[in-house]
Design a protein around this motif. Sequence first.
Motif, short mmCIF file in Angstrom:
data_model
loop_
_atom_site.label_atom_id
_atom_site.label_comp_id
_atom_site.label_asym_id
_atom_site.label_seq_id
_atom_site.Cartn_x
_atom_site.Cartn_y
_atom_site.Cartn_z
N LEU A 34 0.83 -1.21 0.00
CA LEU A 34 0.00 0.00 0.00
C LEU A 34 0.87 1.25 0.00
N ILE A 35 1.87 1.28 0.85
CA ILE A 35 2.76 2.44 0.93
C ILE A 35 3.51 2.63 -0.39
N LEU A 36 3.96 1.54 -1.00
CA LEU A 36 4.65 1.65 -2.29
C LEU A 36 3.72 2.19 -3.37
N TYR A 37 2.49 1.71 -3.41
CA TYR A 37 1.51 2.22 -4.37
C TYR A 37 1.26 3.71 -4.15
N LEU A 38 1.03 4.08 -2.91
CA LEU A 38 0.75 5.48 -2.60
C LEU A 38 1.95 6.38 -2.88
N SER A 39 3.15 5.85 -2.70
CA SER A 39 4.37 6.62 -3.01
C SER A 39 4.44 6.94 -4.49
N GLY A 40 4.08 5.97 -5.32
CA GLY A 40 4.05 6.21 -6.76
C GLY A 40 3.00 7.24 -7.13
N GLN A 41 1.83 7.14 -6.49
CA GLN A 41 0.77 8.12 -6.74
C GLN A 41 1.20 9.51 -6.27
N LEU A 42 1.89 9.58 -5.15
CA LEU A 42 2.39 10.85 -4.62
C LEU A 42 3.35 11.50 -5.62
N ALA A 43 4.27 10.72 -6.16
CA ALA A 43 5.24 11.27 -7.11
C ALA A 43 4.53 11.81 -8.35
N GLU A 44 3.56 11.06 -8.85
CA GLU A 44 2.82 11.51 -10.03
C GLU A 44 2.01 12.77 -9.72
N ALA A 45 1.34 12.78 -8.57
CA ALA A 45 0.55 13.95 -8.19
C ALA A 45 1.42 15.18 -7.99
N ARG A 46 2.56 14.99 -7.35
CA ARG A 46 3.47 16.12 -7.12
C ARG A 46 3.88 16.75 -8.44
N ASP A 47 4.20 15.92 -9.42
CA ASP A 47 4.60 16.44 -10.73
C ASP A 47 3.43 17.16 -11.42
N GLN A 48 2.27 16.52 -11.44
CA GLN A 48 1.12 17.10 -12.13
C GLN A 48 0.61 18.36 -11.44
N LEU A 49 0.49 18.31 -10.13
CA LEU A 49 0.01 19.49 -9.40
C LEU A 49 1.03 20.62 -9.47
N GLY A 50 2.30 20.27 -9.47
CA GLY A 50 3.35 21.29 -9.59
C GLY A 50 3.28 22.02 -10.91
N GLN A 51 2.95 21.30 -11.98
CA GLN A 51 2.81 21.92 -13.30
C GLN A 51 1.62 22.87 -13.34
#
Length: 73
Positions: A34-51
């Motif tokens: 679960l933590i690994l899945y959420l970490s991947g989602q966090l990285a993607e969200a950080r990039d998209q939201l940052g843009q």
Amino acid sequence: MRPLWMCRNCGQPWPCGPARLSLLAEYEGNRTALILYLSGQLAEARDQLGQLGGGGSPADLTDRFIGWARARG
């Protein structure tokens, strides 16, 4: 709903309460996955939201995506 990372059902920031419950059920007995899945989602969200110029601080995003899923104890 990406790239805004809002729940399609309730409109709250994902992972919302219902999404968290669903994820806990899906990953029952495997908190590490679960933590690994959420970490991947966090990285993607950080990039998209940052843009988009939003999303909050890195600490806020970490709490939103991972903080709730850490094992209590």
